[in-house]
Design an enzyme around this catalytic site. Structure first.
Site, short mmCIF file in Angstrom:
data_model
loop_
_atom_site.label_atom_id
_atom_site.label_comp_id
_atom_site.label_asym_id
_atom_site.label_seq_id
_atom_site.Cartn_x
_atom_site.Cartn_y
_atom_site.Cartn_z
CG HIS A 151 55.12 47.94 -53.43
ND1 HIS A 151 56.28 47.27 -53.72
CD2 HIS A 151 54.25 47.61 -54.41
CE1 HIS A 151 56.11 46.56 -54.83
NE2 HIS A 151 54.88 46.74 -55.27
CB SER A 172 49.78 47.38 -52.02
OG SER A 172 49.32 46.94 -53.27
CB CYS A 216 48.20 42.67 -50.78
SG CYS A 216 48.20 43.48 -52.39
CG HIS A 247 45.53 46.87 -49.07
ND1 HIS A 247 46.82 46.46 -48.84
CD2 HIS A 247 45.19 46.41 -50.28
CE1 HIS A 247 47.24 45.79 -49.91
NE2 HIS A 247 46.28 45.74 -50.79
#
Ligand SMILES: [Zn+2]
Ligand SMILES: [Zn+2]
Length: 367
Positions: free
Chosen positions: A45, A42, A40, A61
């Protein structure tokens, strides 16, 4: 117990696959043998420093696996159960948990920003040094330990590589449509950013009966994906002002709902500027820690526009994910089409490079 895991030692340095020691689950904790970890944005990031998180940490996650063993007092799952870890821990009893917004529970905030479980310690070590948890999940480890309250048992017959995606991409995107925006049938929707979460906003809007769904992205591959998930119009963000293009395709009116699924203040402003009167812009993309957004204030009053955000699909994952599974079984929710590739954990940096370039929509790492 020994486990292979992808660790972020330092922001900007990429992930290193190392052997870690995973401690036994404590009281109220569950050790999961992860089968698939979702790749993902995120996590990316966090790797780039766009989003803060304590390091060194085992990232990941989103995932699915099988319960390996459980700590004292655990009753909701047992060894052998297929499960999804939930990246927002909830206590189950505070006003947000009982009010249907468990993602806002303080328990989730504590674990997210400390990288440690409720007793203030981590269950991971590498070369004798503490490695933090990420979002209480750390799915990029063959074995991980999570609190029982962050574990959802799923049906035995769901393929785990696909089920993994329910835990972040699907619930975050579809949930934002149903719970945060409450998109009405016949309405118009714009979606800024149609990666793994964005296409789920698109398909959520299609399920909700939106009449016009406008996908906005810079990459043709992502616009193609958006069409497959139900977009009726596409806007190439590199070919001129997306706001003007959206107004053009809505007879100048603007859209009833705009979703920002990237996490950039400039796009949040564009989402807000593309709204019709009484329109609602929902920020879904995770925002850089220090970001601020500026929007013209007048339409807040004179057009009753709304600018809001949605965390984890504003969902109650334990009741909403089973409903998504029903929609998948009924052929109404696309899940098979979402998973475009799987990589061995050793190739995780390659998986992230492919995600960034638009070469994959959603991939998983396997162990
Ligand atoms: Zn995610
Ligand atoms: Zn709570």
């Amino acid at each position: 117990m020994k486990s292979k895991a992808a660790i972020l030692f330092e922001v900007g340095a990429g992930l290193e696959v190392r052997e870690v020691e995973v401690q036994d689950p404590g009281p109220g904790e569950v050790r999961i043998r992860m089968v698939a970890g979702g790749v993902c944005h995120s996590d990316l990031h966090v790797m780039t420093g766009h989003l803060e998180a304590p390091v060194p940490a085992i990232l990941g996650h989103e995932g699915a696996g099988i319960v390996a063993d459980v700590g004292r007092g655990v009753t909701s799952v047992k060894p052998g159960d297929p499960v999804i870890p939930l990246w927002r821990l909830s206590c189950g009893s505070c006003e947000y948990c009982t009010g249907g917004r468990p993602a806002l529970c303080a328990a989730g905030t504590q674990i997210r920003w400390s990288g440690r479980l409720a007793d203030g310690t981590s269950r991971f070590k590498c070369d004798g040094h503490e490695i933090r948890h990420f979002a209480g999940v750390s799915s990029f480890s063959n074995y991980t330990v999570v609190p029982e309250d962050a574990v959802l048992k799923i049906p035995e017959d769901l393929p785990l590589e696909r089920a993994a995606l329910l835990g972040c991409a699907v619930i975050t995107g579809v949930g934002a449509v149903f719970n945060a925006a409450r998109v009405r049938p016949g309405s118009t929707v714009a979606v800024f950013g149609t990666g793994g979460v964005g296409v789920n906003v698109v398909q959520g809007a299609a399920i909700a009966g939106a009449e016009k769904i406008i996908a906005v992205d810079r990459l043709e591959s992502r616009l193609d994906a958006a069409r497959r998930f139900g977009a009726t119009h596409t806007v190439d963000a590199t070919a001129g002002d997306p706001v003007a293009q959206i107004r053009d395709s809505t007879a100048g009116k603007g859209v009833d709902y705009a979703f920002e699924v990237v996490g950039l203040p400039a796009l949040m402003r564009q989402a807000y500027e593309s709204l019709a009167k009484r329109g609602m812009a929902v920020v879904v993309g995770l925002i850089p820690t220090s970001a601020e957004v500026t929007v013209p204030a007048l339409p807040l009053i004179y057009e009753e526009r709304v600018l809001t955000g949605s965390l984890y699909g504003s969902a109650a994952p334990k009741t909403d994910i089973p409903k998504l599974i029903d929609l998948y079984r009924a052929g109404r929710l696309k899940l098979d089409e979402l998973l475009t590739r799987s990589y061995p954990i050793e190739d995780i940096n390659e998986a992230y490079a492919a995600l960034e370039s638009g070469g994959t929509l959603r991939s998983v790492v396997t162990f």
